[in-house]
Design a protein around this motif. Structure first.
Motif, PDB file in Angstrom:
ATOM      1  N   THR A 103      25.664  12.449  22.507  1.00 17.82           N
ATOM      2  CA  THR A 103      25.775  11.169  22.500  1.00 17.82           C
ATOM      3  C   THR A 103      25.111  10.202  21.413  1.00 17.82           C
ATOM      4  N   ALA A 104      23.948  10.643  21.141  1.00 14.41           N
ATOM      5  CA  ALA A 104      23.166   9.992  20.228  1.00 14.41           C
ATOM      6  C   ALA A 104      23.553  10.087  18.790  1.00 14.41           C
ATOM      7  N   ARG A 105      23.809  11.359  18.562  1.00 15.71           N
ATOM      8  CA  ARG A 105      24.189  11.812  17.172  1.00 15.71           C
ATOM      9  C   ARG A 105      25.825  11.415  16.915  1.00 15.71           C
ATOM     10  N   ARG A 106      26.504  11.823  17.613  1.00 17.40           N
ATOM     11  CA  ARG A 106      27.982  11.357  17.369  1.00 17.40           C
ATOM     12  C   ARG A 106      28.399   9.842  17.492  1.00 17.40           C
ATOM     13  N   THR A 107      27.593   9.021  18.286  1.00 17.28           N
ATOM     14  CA  THR A 107      27.616   7.740  18.249  1.00 17.28           C
ATOM     15  C   THR A 107      27.227   7.050  16.612  1.00 17.28           C
ATOM     16  N   ALA A 108      26.049   7.706  16.240  1.00 17.54           N
ATOM     17  CA  ALA A 108      25.434   7.085  14.988  1.00 17.54           C
ATOM     18  C   ALA A 108      26.509   7.736  13.951  1.00 17.54           C
ATOM     19  N   ALA A 109      27.008   8.894  13.921  1.00 15.39           N
ATOM     20  CA  ALA A 109      27.806   9.356  13.127  1.00 15.39           C
ATOM     21  C   ALA A 109      29.182   8.812  13.002  1.00 15.39           C
ATOM     22  N   VAL A 110      29.661   8.235  14.020  1.00 15.02           N
ATOM     23  CA  VAL A 110      30.720   7.265  14.034  1.00 15.02           C
ATOM     24  C   VAL A 110      30.462   6.032  13.360  1.00 15.02           C
ATOM     25  N   SER A 111      29.367   5.321  13.627  1.00 16.26           N
ATOM     26  CA  SER A 111      29.162   4.343  12.774  1.00 16.26           C
ATOM     27  C   SER A 111      29.017   4.655  11.262  1.00 16.26           C
ATOM     28  N   LEU A 112      28.275   5.652  10.983  1.00 11.52           N
ATOM     29  CA  LEU A 112      28.098   6.165   9.617  1.00 11.52           C
ATOM     30  C   LEU A 112      29.525   6.237   8.984  1.00 11.52           C
ATOM     31  N   LEU A 113      30.434   6.854   9.621  1.00 11.75           N
ATOM     32  CA  LEU A 113      31.854   7.054   8.964  1.00 11.75           C
ATOM     33  C   LEU A 113      32.373   5.639   8.636  1.00 11.75           C
ATOM     34  N   ALA A 114      32.162   4.943   9.805  1.00  6.68           N
ATOM     35  CA  ALA A 114      32.724   3.288   9.696  1.00  6.68           C
ATOM     36  C   ALA A 114      32.260   2.578   8.187  1.00  6.68           C
ATOM     37  N   ALA A 115      30.807   2.790   8.202  1.00  6.97           N
ATOM     38  CA  ALA A 115      30.282   2.104   7.120  1.00  6.97           C
ATOM     39  C   ALA A 115      30.597   2.825   5.990  1.00  6.97           C
ATOM     40  N   GLN A 116      30.625   4.031   5.847  1.00  5.34           N
ATOM     41  CA  GLN A 116      31.010   4.606   4.386  1.00  5.34           C
ATOM     42  C   GLN A 116      32.452   4.002   4.095  1.00  5.34           C
ATOM     43  N   VAL A 129      18.582  -3.619  15.612  1.00  8.32           N
ATOM     44  CA  VAL A 129      18.184  -4.298  16.905  1.00  8.32           C
ATOM     45  C   VAL A 129      18.014  -3.666  17.940  1.00  8.32           C
ATOM     46  N   GLY A 130      16.976  -3.037  18.368  1.00  2.00           N
ATOM     47  CA  GLY A 130      16.582  -1.956  19.384  1.00  2.00           C
ATOM     48  C   GLY A 130      16.486  -0.647  18.892  1.00  2.00           C
ATOM     49  N   ALA A 131      14.958  -0.442  19.495  1.00  2.00           N
ATOM     50  CA  ALA A 131      14.121   0.663  18.940  1.00  2.00           C
ATOM     51  C   ALA A 131      14.284   2.012  19.665  1.00  2.00           C
ATOM     52  N   GLY A 132      15.271   1.943  20.394  1.00  2.00           N
ATOM     53  CA  GLY A 132      15.204   3.434  21.506  1.00  2.00           C
ATOM     54  C   GLY A 132      16.139   4.627  20.817  1.00  2.00           C
ATOM     55  N   VAL A 133      16.752   5.346  21.569  1.00  2.00           N
ATOM     56  CA  VAL A 133      17.423   6.369  20.997  1.00  2.00           C
ATOM     57  C   VAL A 133      18.438   6.445  20.094  1.00  2.00           C
ATOM     58  N   GLN A 134      19.372   5.170  20.266  1.00  2.00           N
ATOM     59  CA  GLN A 134      20.440   4.933  19.450  1.00  2.00           C
ATOM     60  C   GLN A 134      19.902   4.279  18.209  1.00  2.00           C
ATOM     61  N   GLY A 135      18.721   3.595  18.256  1.00  2.88           N
ATOM     62  CA  GLY A 135      18.328   2.861  17.003  1.00  2.88           C
ATOM     63  C   GLY A 135      17.807   3.900  16.149  1.00  2.88           C
ATOM     64  N   ARG A 136      17.061   5.206  16.654  1.00  3.30           N
ATOM     65  CA  ARG A 136      16.461   6.214  15.810  1.00  3.30           C
ATOM     66  C   ARG A 136      17.495   7.030  15.138  1.00  3.30           C
ATOM     67  N   GLY A 163       6.848   2.221  16.367  1.00  2.00           N
ATOM     68  CA  GLY A 163       7.198   3.694  16.361  1.00  2.00           C
ATOM     69  C   GLY A 163       8.200   4.218  15.532  1.00  2.00           C
ATOM     70  N   LEU A 164       9.503   3.267  15.518  1.00  7.86           N
ATOM     71  CA  LEU A 164      10.647   3.478  14.748  1.00  7.86           C
ATOM     72  C   LEU A 164      10.310   3.171  13.434  1.00  7.86           C
ATOM     73  N   VAL A 192      22.681  -2.860  12.609  1.00  4.36           N
ATOM     74  CA  VAL A 192      23.173  -2.014  13.981  1.00  4.36           C
ATOM     75  C   VAL A 192      22.587  -2.846  15.208  1.00  4.36           C
ATOM     76  N   THR A 193      23.367  -3.102  16.214  1.00  2.00           N
ATOM     77  CA  THR A 193      22.797  -3.462  17.623  1.00  2.00           C
ATOM     78  C   THR A 193      22.891  -2.249  18.304  1.00  2.00           C
ATOM     79  N   ALA A 194      21.794  -1.809  19.001  1.00  2.00           N
ATOM     80  CA  ALA A 194      21.752  -0.540  19.799  1.00  2.00           C
ATOM     81  C   ALA A 194      20.661  -0.877  20.964  1.00  2.00           C
ATOM     82  N   THR A 195      21.104  -2.144  21.794  1.00  2.00           N
ATOM     83  CA  THR A 195      20.168  -2.478  22.901  1.00  2.00           C
ATOM     84  C   THR A 195      20.795  -1.857  24.265  1.00  2.00           C
ATOM     85  N   PRO A 196      20.106  -2.116  25.365  1.00  2.00           N
ATOM     86  CA  PRO A 196      20.469  -1.989  26.602  1.00  2.00           C
ATOM     87  C   PRO A 196      21.787  -2.870  27.018  1.00  2.00           C
ATOM     88  N   ALA A 197      21.921  -3.807  26.210  1.00  2.00           N
ATOM     89  CA  ALA A 197      23.198  -4.662  26.121  1.00  2.00           C
ATOM     90  C   ALA A 197      23.249  -5.559  27.543  1.00  2.00           C
TER      91      ALA A 197
END
Length: 302
Positions: A103-116, A129-136, A163-164, A192-197
């Motif tokens: 979940t973490a890696r594919r979500t970030a990779a989708v954002s990466l693809l969109a940014a590319q 914004v948000g220093a949890g798993v998705q922020g990392r 920590g991040l 990137v906003t990656a918070t509990p929303a």
């Protein structure tokens, strides 16, 4: 079982971000891919069970995860579960991947693809914004896939933010912790906003060359971006969703009164001419089992 059941570390090792972004792009161009609607079963206590199947011509998957918001701030992860991967020709189970890692890696990779494809200034600096798993995960993905060298980090937890930032420095990035994400928008073209929303965390005018990936809110009631910010981005820039499912899941946009069903999805953007749109870009990501299938396709080759 030992050969097919991968730990979180082993799952991550098979899913490097640039290669996963490329696999996601390949999946979006593959007309054998079938992704039924996911089942989201509410659970007592406010949690949810997600059942997410998908397949292409050779591989079938089911992702089974629980989302437990009450675990936030505890030693227990908010997302737990597995991705089970089968060979279609034989019916054999090929792999069991760690669900939160996928979940973490594919979500970030989708954002990466969109940014590319869409970011006017893909090299940053990057505001997270948000220093949890998705922020990392997004920090790592944008550093690996875009060459970002500077990160600004904001979190309601000072310890998590520090920590991040330390992790960013370990990757060779300059990093700082900030208290006001709105003020940081003037310096950071990548956001990137990656918070509990659970509440709005950003509601300010971004730079005219901004790319914002909003990934925390994936139900109609969840929200990270303020309504006025969403409407302004829609009026003077470009808003792209990850899939058509965002039409009933993208809480930020729905609460802003935007016709989400009329917005372009990432697949259509990738299929068109590679032209970066003028003005700021908002990429709204809600999740899709197709992204997990892309991760499985890459993992079985590893």
């Amino acid at each position: 079982m030992a050969d097919t059941l991968l730990s979180a570390a082993a799952t991550a090792a098979r899913l490097p971000y640039p290669e996963l972004a490329a696999e996601i792009a390949a999946l979006l161009a593959d007309d054998t891919v079938v992704v039924p609607p996911r089942l989201v079963q509410p659970l007592p206590g406010g949690g949810s069970l997600f059942v997410m199947p998908a397949h292409d011509a050779t591989v079938a998957i089911t992702k089974l995860i629980t989302f437990t918001p009450a675990n936030a701030g505890s030693a227990r992860a908010t997302i737990q579960g597995d991705v089970v991967v089968f060979d279609i020709a034989t019916g054999t189970r090929r792999l069991v991947l760690d669900g939160p890692t996928v979940t973490a890696r594919r979500t970030a990779a989708v954002s990466l693809l969109a940014a590319q494809r869409l970011a006017p200034r893909p090299d940053g600096a990057l505001l997270i914004v948000g220093a949890g798993v998705q922020g990392r995960a997004h920090l790592e993905a944008f550093a690996a896939g875009l060459g970002v060298k500077e990160a600004w980090i904001c979190s309601r937890s000072a310890a998590s933010a520090q920590g991040l930032a330390a992790h960013a420095r370990s990757l060779g990035l300059a990093a700082r912790v900030v208290d006001d994400p709105a003020a940081a928008l003037a310096h950071c073209p990548l956001v990137v906003t990656a918070t509990p929303a659970s509440a709005v965390v950003l509601d300010a005018a971004p730079r005219s060359d901004a790319f914002i990936a909003a990934v925390g809110a994936f139900t109609p009631r969840m929200v990270e971006l303020g309504a006025q910010m969403c409407r302004e981005l829609h009026a003077r820039g470009t808003v792209v969703v990850d899939t058509g499912d965002a039409g009933h899941e993208a809480g930020d946009l729905l609460q802003a009164g935007i016709d989400v069903a009329a917005l372009p999805a990432l697949a259509a953007v990738l299929a068109g001419e590679p032209v970066r749109p003028p003005g700021p870009v908002l990429f709204k990501s809600c999740g899709w089992a197709g992204w997990d299938l892309a991760a499985a396709r890459l993992a079985v080759r590893g």
